[in-house]
Write a protein that holds these residues in place. Sequence first.
Motif, PDB file in Angstrom:
ATOM      1  N   HIS A 152      -5.090  25.772  24.026  1.00 32.94           N
ATOM      2  CA  HIS A 152      -4.883  24.325  24.165  1.00 32.94           C
ATOM      3  C   HIS A 152      -4.139  23.800  22.940  1.00 32.94           C
ATOM      4  O   HIS A 152      -4.138  24.429  21.877  1.00 32.94           O
ATOM      5  CB  HIS A 152      -6.203  23.574  24.344  1.00 32.94           C
ATOM      6  CG  HIS A 152      -7.107  23.669  23.152  1.00 32.94           C
ATOM      7  ND1 HIS A 152      -7.891  24.763  22.894  1.00 32.94           N
ATOM      8  CD2 HIS A 152      -7.348  22.790  22.147  1.00 32.94           C
ATOM      9  CE1 HIS A 152      -8.577  24.573  21.779  1.00 32.94           C
ATOM     10  NE2 HIS A 152      -8.269  23.386  21.299  1.00 32.94           N
ATOM     11  N   THR A 153      -3.519  22.631  23.118  1.00 32.17           N
ATOM     12  CA  THR A 153      -2.780  21.969  22.036  1.00 32.17           C
ATOM     13  C   THR A 153      -3.081  20.480  22.082  1.00 32.17           C
ATOM     14  O   THR A 153      -3.043  19.874  23.166  1.00 32.17           O
ATOM     15  CB  THR A 153      -1.263  22.180  22.188  1.00 32.17           C
ATOM     16  OG1 THR A 153      -0.984  23.567  22.357  1.00 32.17           O
ATOM     17  CG2 THR A 153      -0.515  21.646  20.978  1.00 32.17           C
ATOM     18  N   ASN A 154      -3.382  19.909  20.930  1.00 36.70           N
ATOM     19  CA  ASN A 154      -3.594  18.465  20.803  1.00 36.70           C
ATOM     20  C   ASN A 154      -2.625  17.919  19.762  1.00 36.70           C
ATOM     21  O   ASN A 154      -2.443  18.520  18.699  1.00 36.70           O
ATOM     22  CB  ASN A 154      -5.032  18.145  20.402  1.00 36.70           C
ATOM     23  CG  ASN A 154      -6.014  18.464  21.503  1.00 36.70           C
ATOM     24  OD1 ASN A 154      -5.700  18.315  22.679  1.00 36.70           O
ATOM     25  ND2 ASN A 154      -7.194  18.914  21.134  1.00 36.70           N
ATOM     26  N   PHE A 155      -2.059  16.755  20.074  1.00 35.57           N
ATOM     27  CA  PHE A 155      -1.017  16.186  19.230  1.00 35.57           C
ATOM     28  C   PHE A 155      -1.160  14.674  19.251  1.00 35.57           C
ATOM     29  O   PHE A 155      -1.235  14.062  20.315  1.00 35.57           O
ATOM     30  CB  PHE A 155       0.353  16.614  19.791  1.00 35.57           C
ATOM     31  CG  PHE A 155       1.549  16.111  19.032  1.00 35.57           C
ATOM     32  CD1 PHE A 155       2.064  16.824  17.967  1.00 35.57           C
ATOM     33  CD2 PHE A 155       2.174  14.935  19.407  1.00 35.57           C
ATOM     34  CE1 PHE A 155       3.199  16.379  17.287  1.00 35.57           C
ATOM     35  CE2 PHE A 155       3.298  14.471  18.735  1.00 35.57           C
ATOM     36  CZ  PHE A 155       3.809  15.198  17.671  1.00 35.57           C
ATOM     37  N   ILE A 156      -1.218  14.064  18.071  1.00 35.40           N
ATOM     38  CA  ILE A 156      -1.299  12.606  17.960  1.00 35.40           C
ATOM     39  C   ILE A 156      -0.203  12.127  17.021  1.00 35.40           C
ATOM     40  O   ILE A 156      -0.034  12.670  15.921  1.00 35.40           O
ATOM     41  CB  ILE A 156      -2.680  12.142  17.445  1.00 35.40           C
ATOM     42  CG1 ILE A 156      -3.779  12.509  18.440  1.00 35.40           C
ATOM     43  CG2 ILE A 156      -2.691  10.639  17.195  1.00 35.40           C
ATOM     44  CD1 ILE A 156      -5.172  12.113  17.985  1.00 35.40           C
ATOM     45  N   ALA A 157       0.543  11.125  17.455  1.00 32.92           N
ATOM     46  CA  ALA A 157       1.593  10.521  16.634  1.00 32.92           C
ATOM     47  C   ALA A 157       1.294   9.027  16.505  1.00 32.92           C
ATOM     48  O   ALA A 157       1.070   8.345  17.512  1.00 32.92           O
ATOM     49  CB  ALA A 157       2.965  10.741  17.270  1.00 32.92           C
ATOM     50  N   VAL A 158       1.302   8.523  15.276  1.00 32.67           N
ATOM     51  CA  VAL A 158       0.928   7.122  15.016  1.00 32.67           C
ATOM     52  C   VAL A 158       2.035   6.455  14.211  1.00 32.67           C
ATOM     53  O   VAL A 158       2.473   6.991  13.182  1.00 32.67           O
ATOM     54  CB  VAL A 158      -0.408   7.044  14.245  1.00 32.67           C
ATOM     55  CG1 VAL A 158      -0.800   5.584  14.019  1.00 32.67           C
ATOM     56  CG2 VAL A 158      -1.512   7.782  14.993  1.00 32.67           C
ATOM     57  N   LYS A 159       2.487   5.297  14.686  1.00 35.55           N
ATOM     58  CA  LYS A 159       3.450   4.493  13.931  1.00 35.55           C
ATOM     59  C   LYS A 159       3.281   3.030  14.297  1.00 35.55           C
ATOM     60  O   LYS A 159       3.433   2.665  15.466  1.00 35.55           O
ATOM     61  CB  LYS A 159       4.890   4.944  14.209  1.00 35.55           C
ATOM     62  CG  LYS A 159       5.925   4.130  13.417  1.00 35.55           C
ATOM     63  CD  LYS A 159       7.308   4.747  13.498  1.00 35.55           C
ATOM     64  CE  LYS A 159       7.958   4.561  14.838  1.00 35.55           C
ATOM     65  NZ  LYS A 159       9.388   4.979  14.840  1.00 35.55           N
ATOM     66  N   ASN A 160       2.960   2.204  13.306  1.00 32.81           N
ATOM     67  CA  ASN A 160       2.815   0.759  13.504  1.00 32.81           C
ATOM     68  C   ASN A 160       1.848   0.466  14.652  1.00 32.81           C
ATOM     69  O   ASN A 160       0.670   0.754  14.555  1.00 32.81           O
ATOM     70  CB  ASN A 160       4.177   0.118  13.730  1.00 32.81           C
ATOM     71  CG  ASN A 160       5.104   0.288  12.545  1.00 32.81           C
ATOM     72  OD1 ASN A 160       4.641   0.398  11.411  1.00 32.81           O
ATOM     73  ND2 ASN A 160       6.405   0.319  12.790  1.00 32.81           N
TER      74      ASN A 160
END
Length: 241
Positions: free
Chosen positions: A207-215
């Motif tokens: 499995h792969t988990n990915f979180i991207a956060v901007k503003n």
Amino acid sequence: MKQCPRCGYMNDDISKYCINCGYQLDLPAPKKHNYKKIAIPSAIAIIVALAFVIALPTVSALMNSGSSVIVLSASDAHNIFGGTWTVIENQTFLKEYPEENITIQYANGTIIQIPYYHSIKSIDHEVMIGNISGTQTKLVINVIQTTTNTFFNRFMVHNRMGFGQMINIMMFGHNRWQGWNAQFSFNETTYDGYTIYYIASNIPYAHTNFIAVKNKTIIEISLNNYTATLSEMEEALNNIV
């Protein structure tokens, strides 16, 4: 002679009321209204036409918004991860939260409105099923727009991505995983102004988990039965934004 329309009794011509029942004999005859007849098929056609005109803006809005619900196309998923992909349309949706005010009315007649604050503005949720080298894979994407700038710390991300659970499995379940080619990768970096959190592992399954956060934007991408590389996930992010 006047016949009473109520009881049928015959009264004198000069009588204004029926001697037998007291009914008033000189009531004016009711007026007959001449209603224009409209053919039923024509009436139905008019109703259908009006309904279509009323619903047209809503239908148009739904058709226009439908194209933005899918944030990553099946062909893009194929170009990034390989295999074949299908968007599960009955599980893919865009949820928008209305911006409303709270109305307060006082006993003295004063009425004021204050904003109703909520943290989420919209959630775009997409589900895809893929087949990569004979393995069925599930891809889930959440694009979350918030009303204020988003704050994430490492503890929050680890908790959301199940980081602690994987560490416990590796530490306390080592007997079970003896001889297992255990793989675990974690990276915290930046990409195109986003703060990136990436985990890929085959414990207890690939499995792969990915979180991207901007503003005010949070993008979550998860893959089941596939361990994607960080560059693959960044490419997926690039196609989404």
